[in-house]
Design a protein around this motif. Sequence first.
Motif, PDB file in Angstrom:
ATOM      1  N   CYS A   1      18.227 112.111  32.225  1.00  0.00           N
ATOM      2  CA  CYS A   1      17.549 112.160  30.806  1.00  0.00           C
ATOM      3  C   CYS A   1      16.085 112.882  31.347  1.00  0.00           C
ATOM      4  O   CYS A   1      15.847 113.779  30.457  1.00  0.00           O
ATOM      5  CB  CYS A   1      17.098 110.974  30.442  1.00  0.00           C
ATOM      6  SG  CYS A   1      18.761 110.216  29.786  1.00  0.00           S
ATOM      7  N   LEU A   2      15.287 112.330  32.216  1.00  0.00           N
ATOM      8  CA  LEU A   2      14.062 113.095  32.415  1.00  0.00           C
ATOM      9  C   LEU A   2      14.186 114.476  32.893  1.00  0.00           C
ATOM     10  O   LEU A   2      13.389 115.345  32.707  1.00  0.00           O
ATOM     11  CB  LEU A   2      13.301 112.274  33.580  1.00  0.00           C
ATOM     12  CG  LEU A   2      12.946 110.838  33.127  1.00  0.00           C
ATOM     13  CD1 LEU A   2      12.040 110.221  34.296  1.00  0.00           C
ATOM     14  CD2 LEU A   2      11.922 110.806  32.061  1.00  0.00           C
ATOM     15  N   THR A   3      15.195 114.744  33.766  1.00  0.00           N
ATOM     16  CA  THR A   3      15.390 116.359  34.316  1.00  0.00           C
ATOM     17  C   THR A   3      15.696 117.158  32.982  1.00  0.00           C
ATOM     18  O   THR A   3      15.134 118.392  32.744  1.00  0.00           O
ATOM     19  CB  THR A   3      16.328 116.207  35.336  1.00  0.00           C
ATOM     20  OG1 THR A   3      15.943 115.410  36.460  1.00  0.00           O
ATOM     21  CG2 THR A   3      16.326 117.747  35.637  1.00  0.00           C
ATOM     22  N   LEU A   4      16.589 116.800  32.454  1.00  0.00           N
ATOM     23  CA  LEU A   4      17.000 117.510  31.090  1.00  0.00           C
ATOM     24  C   LEU A   4      15.854 117.745  29.946  1.00  0.00           C
ATOM     25  O   LEU A   4      15.857 118.755  29.394  1.00  0.00           O
ATOM     26  CB  LEU A   4      18.228 117.027  30.657  1.00  0.00           C
ATOM     27  CG  LEU A   4      19.423 116.961  31.408  1.00  0.00           C
ATOM     28  CD1 LEU A   4      20.606 116.377  30.735  1.00  0.00           C
ATOM     29  CD2 LEU A   4      19.709 118.463  32.097  1.00  0.00           C
ATOM     30  N   THR A   5      15.023 116.639  29.972  1.00  0.00           N
ATOM     31  CA  THR A   5      13.781 116.731  29.101  1.00  0.00           C
ATOM     32  C   THR A   5      12.984 117.916  29.442  1.00  0.00           C
ATOM     33  O   THR A   5      12.343 118.517  28.534  1.00  0.00           O
ATOM     34  CB  THR A   5      13.077 115.351  29.052  1.00  0.00           C
ATOM     35  OG1 THR A   5      14.098 114.259  28.409  1.00  0.00           O
ATOM     36  CG2 THR A   5      11.924 115.289  28.180  1.00  0.00           C
ATOM     37  N   VAL A   6      12.825 118.132  30.816  1.00  0.00           N
ATOM     38  CA  VAL A   6      11.855 118.961  31.337  1.00  0.00           C
ATOM     39  C   VAL A   6      12.464 120.468  30.712  1.00  0.00           C
ATOM     40  O   VAL A   6      11.810 121.358  30.386  1.00  0.00           O
ATOM     41  CB  VAL A   6      11.832 118.969  32.822  1.00  0.00           C
ATOM     42  CG1 VAL A   6      11.164 120.314  33.216  1.00  0.00           C
ATOM     43  CG2 VAL A   6      10.998 117.983  33.072  1.00  0.00           C
ATOM     44  N   PHE A   7      14.099 120.657  31.158  1.00  0.00           N
ATOM     45  CA  PHE A   7      14.426 122.033  30.617  1.00  0.00           C
ATOM     46  C   PHE A   7      14.758 122.013  29.085  1.00  0.00           C
ATOM     47  O   PHE A   7      14.380 123.396  28.886  1.00  0.00           O
ATOM     48  CB  PHE A   7      15.839 121.965  31.249  1.00  0.00           C
ATOM     49  CG  PHE A   7      15.825 122.258  32.614  1.00  0.00           C
ATOM     50  CD1 PHE A   7      15.920 123.607  33.287  1.00  0.00           C
ATOM     51  CD2 PHE A   7      15.577 121.126  33.762  1.00  0.00           C
ATOM     52  CE1 PHE A   7      15.849 124.009  34.533  1.00  0.00           C
ATOM     53  CE2 PHE A   7      15.540 121.609  34.999  1.00  0.00           C
ATOM     54  CZ  PHE A   7      15.735 122.933  35.478  1.00  0.00           C
ATOM     55  N   LEU A   8      14.615 121.223  28.601  1.00  0.00           N
ATOM     56  CA  LEU A   8      14.590 121.234  27.053  1.00  0.00           C
ATOM     57  C   LEU A   8      13.240 121.756  26.585  1.00  0.00           C
ATOM     58  O   LEU A   8      13.257 122.480  25.525  1.00  0.00           O
ATOM     59  CB  LEU A   8      14.978 119.658  26.323  1.00  0.00           C
ATOM     60  CG  LEU A   8      15.120 119.994  24.960  1.00  0.00           C
ATOM     61  CD1 LEU A   8      15.945 120.859  24.297  1.00  0.00           C
ATOM     62  CD2 LEU A   8      15.284 118.440  24.236  1.00  0.00           C
ATOM     63  N   ALA A   9      12.418 121.120  27.324  1.00  0.00           N
ATOM     64  CA  ALA A   9      10.720 121.667  26.824  1.00  0.00           C
ATOM     65  C   ALA A   9      10.699 123.108  27.258  1.00  0.00           C
ATOM     66  O   ALA A   9      10.158 123.797  26.575  1.00  0.00           O
ATOM     67  CB  ALA A   9       9.996 120.903  27.586  1.00  0.00           C
ATOM     68  N   VAL A  10      11.382 123.510  28.407  1.00  0.00           N
ATOM     69  CA  VAL A  10      11.095 124.839  28.624  1.00  0.00           C
ATOM     70  C   VAL A  10      11.807 125.898  27.817  1.00  0.00           C
ATOM     71  O   VAL A  10      11.445 126.988  27.299  1.00  0.00           O
ATOM     72  CB  VAL A  10      11.870 125.210  30.123  1.00  0.00           C
ATOM     73  CG1 VAL A  10      11.918 126.630  30.537  1.00  0.00           C
ATOM     74  CG2 VAL A  10      11.189 124.434  31.252  1.00  0.00           C
ATOM     75  N   ARG A  11      12.888 125.300  27.156  1.00  0.00           N
ATOM     76  CA  ARG A  11      13.915 126.167  26.217  1.00  0.00           C
ATOM     77  C   ARG A  11      12.777 126.343  25.069  1.00  0.00           C
ATOM     78  O   ARG A  11      12.824 127.328  24.321  1.00  0.00           O
ATOM     79  CB  ARG A  11      15.222 125.473  25.837  1.00  0.00           C
ATOM     80  CG  ARG A  11      15.888 126.259  25.039  1.00  0.00           C
ATOM     81  CD  ARG A  11      17.189 125.319  24.401  1.00  0.00           C
ATOM     82  NE  ARG A  11      18.038 126.293  23.440  1.00  0.00           N
ATOM     83  CZ  ARG A  11      18.822 127.002  23.781  1.00  0.00           C
ATOM     84  NH1 ARG A  11      19.264 127.326  24.980  1.00  0.00           N
ATOM     85  NH2 ARG A  11      19.251 127.610  22.848  1.00  0.00           N
ATOM     86  N   ILE A  12      12.427 125.092  24.488  1.00  0.00           N
ATOM     87  CA  ILE A  12      11.641 125.114  23.285  1.00  0.00           C
ATOM     88  C   ILE A  12      10.300 126.154  23.217  1.00  0.00           C
ATOM     89  O   ILE A  12       9.905 126.846  22.670  1.00  0.00           O
ATOM     90  CB  ILE A  12      10.981 123.680  22.874  1.00  0.00           C
ATOM     91  CG1 ILE A  12      12.411 123.000  22.481  1.00  0.00           C
ATOM     92  CG2 ILE A  12      10.196 123.745  21.654  1.00  0.00           C
ATOM     93  CD1 ILE A  12      12.096 121.495  22.281  1.00  0.00           C
ATOM     94  N   GLY A  13       9.642 125.926  24.623  1.00  0.00           N
ATOM     95  CA  GLY A  13       8.447 126.749  24.965  1.00  0.00           C
ATOM     96  C   GLY A  13       8.656 128.331  24.964  1.00  0.00           C
ATOM     97  O   GLY A  13       7.962 128.856  24.312  1.00  0.00           O
ATOM     98  N   PHE A  14       9.847 128.417  25.532  1.00  0.00           N
ATOM     99  CA  PHE A  14       9.931 130.100  25.301  1.00  0.00           C
ATOM    100  C   PHE A  14      10.474 130.612  23.964  1.00  0.00           C
ATOM    101  O   PHE A  14      10.474 131.996  23.975  1.00  0.00           O
ATOM    102  CB  PHE A  14      11.242 130.386  26.498  1.00  0.00           C
ATOM    103  CG  PHE A  14      10.562 130.544  27.733  1.00  0.00           C
ATOM    104  CD1 PHE A  14      10.282 131.970  28.046  1.00  0.00           C
ATOM    105  CD2 PHE A  14      10.589 129.630  28.814  1.00  0.00           C
ATOM    106  CE1 PHE A  14       9.853 132.468  29.489  1.00  0.00           C
ATOM    107  CE2 PHE A  14      10.013 130.044  29.876  1.00  0.00           C
ATOM    108  CZ  PHE A  14       9.626 131.411  30.357  1.00  0.00           C
ATOM    109  N   THR A  15      10.688 129.766  23.022  1.00  0.00           N
ATOM    110  CA  THR A  15      10.946 130.393  21.629  1.00  0.00           C
ATOM    111  C   THR A  15       9.799 130.879  21.086  1.00  0.00           C
ATOM    112  O   THR A  15      10.003 131.598  20.184  1.00  0.00           O
ATOM    113  CB  THR A  15      11.820 129.365  20.832  1.00  0.00           C
ATOM    114  OG1 THR A  15      10.613 128.185  20.716  1.00  0.00           O
ATOM    115  CG2 THR A  15      13.070 128.663  21.505  1.00  0.00           C
ATOM    116  N   PHE A  16       8.519 130.611  21.735  1.00  0.00           N
ATOM    117  CA  PHE A  16       7.354 130.849  21.097  1.00  0.00           C
ATOM    118  C   PHE A  16       6.764 132.292  21.893  1.00  0.00           C
ATOM    119  O   PHE A  16       5.661 132.488  21.377  1.00  0.00           O
ATOM    120  CB  PHE A  16       6.393 129.881  21.079  1.00  0.00           C
ATOM    121  CG  PHE A  16       6.788 128.661  20.213  1.00  0.00           C
ATOM    122  CD1 PHE A  16       6.569 128.563  18.971  1.00  0.00           C
ATOM    123  CD2 PHE A  16       7.363 127.456  20.756  1.00  0.00           C
ATOM    124  CE1 PHE A  16       6.993 127.663  18.004  1.00  0.00           C
ATOM    125  CE2 PHE A  16       7.422 126.323  20.083  1.00  0.00           C
ATOM    126  CZ  PHE A  16       7.431 126.366  18.524  1.00  0.00           C
TER     127      PHE A  16
END
Length: 444
Positions: free
Chosen positions: A191-206
Amino acid sequence: MSAGFAKFRDPLMKLGEKFAQNKTLQILRDAFMLAFPLTIFGSITLVIANFPFLDKILGEQGAATLNALLGPASTATMSIATVFTVLGIGYYFSKDRKCDPIFGAAISLAAFIMITPMEVEHVLEDGTAVMVGSVLAIDRLGARGMFVGMLAAFLAAFLYCWITKKNWTIKMPASVPPAVSKSFSALIPACLTLTVFLAVRIGFTFTPWGNIHDFIYELMQAPLTSLGSSLIATLLAIFSIQILWFFGLHGQIIVNSVLDPIWNTLTMENLMAFQAGEALPNIVTKQFIEIFTVGIGGSGMTLAAVIILAFFCRSRQLKQVGRLALPAACFNINEPIIFGLPIVLNPTILIPWILAPVINVCIVYFAMATGLVPLTTGVTVPWTTPIFLSGMLATNSWQGGVIQLVELAVVFVCWLPFLKALDRTALQSDIQEEDDSVFDLGDE
């Protein structure tokens, strides 16, 4: 051995050993090998579907039908090679860190998918472009996503193992079945690892790129693959391989572990173009390196040297080495001659050992650049495939086999004077031994 030679040798051997023992490069090498049996299967079906003159044999409709039937085999194996690489990195990295490798592989794959765009542009019949959601583009799982996949897999496996080592896990009673217990142990790290990657995905949308794939491709992958596909970079790689082998280090493994990500990406680009019926973009690929260097008798292209030893040398020692090494050399295995001649630390044959591969790489490169020989199609051909056949399969043409025979002739010419000089020295030793034997018998 002179002090100057030792000064040159020792730092090179230390550098080669560091590359050979580097854990990251070892994991990357093993991860690429994970896909090997799958890509072989895909390559076989692709060769069959695109066999020369197939339309003359089966007719255009029959050839198109066969292509449609066999097409999914290469798509499900070769075209999504990044998926297998991601799984391999996650597995072997976790195994090396003493974590559960299955969960490491699964988390790495999920992390990669997490940051991969899930929509593709589709052009309608009227020319209107629409975005289709919940779709993964094949190229993102192949050549275009290779560098992102490797970076994501290493980071995801590292985070998973780091969190696990911190004991941020759920402990279950001993009575719980092992499979259930392992799943709960991996819950928090996953969960913690995938949360990091989800944050990366969201961040790059901007960002102007919209996703990390396009960012990595534009800033890293495209420049690196462009550099790695150049003739100068290829010659430097071949020269390094030969020098490392001369000092007894496996140059192929050391250099390939560094450059394989680039060469494999170039290969995937050619494969996708070949499947689409488009012009092939790259001369230098993984198959270019393997089929037109290693495929001429092993590292150093020593098949011609073995033929000279077996049939053109007069000394018993060299003739025996050549004849013993010949069967293996036909399948591009040349350790018998590397350590039996020997080639290692043998200054007599250093010049042809380095010169012949460099000349041949230039010949093949310019033959492909000028259109005399078709480019490699991206089809995986085992490096043990004999000469001529491997060249035909790699380029889907008879010209690929012919250029290998040209390479064989070049190696023959380069090696002949040096091996004949070595043969004269060995022949004198044979005569001296015979004289000593006769002298010993006379004394008796």
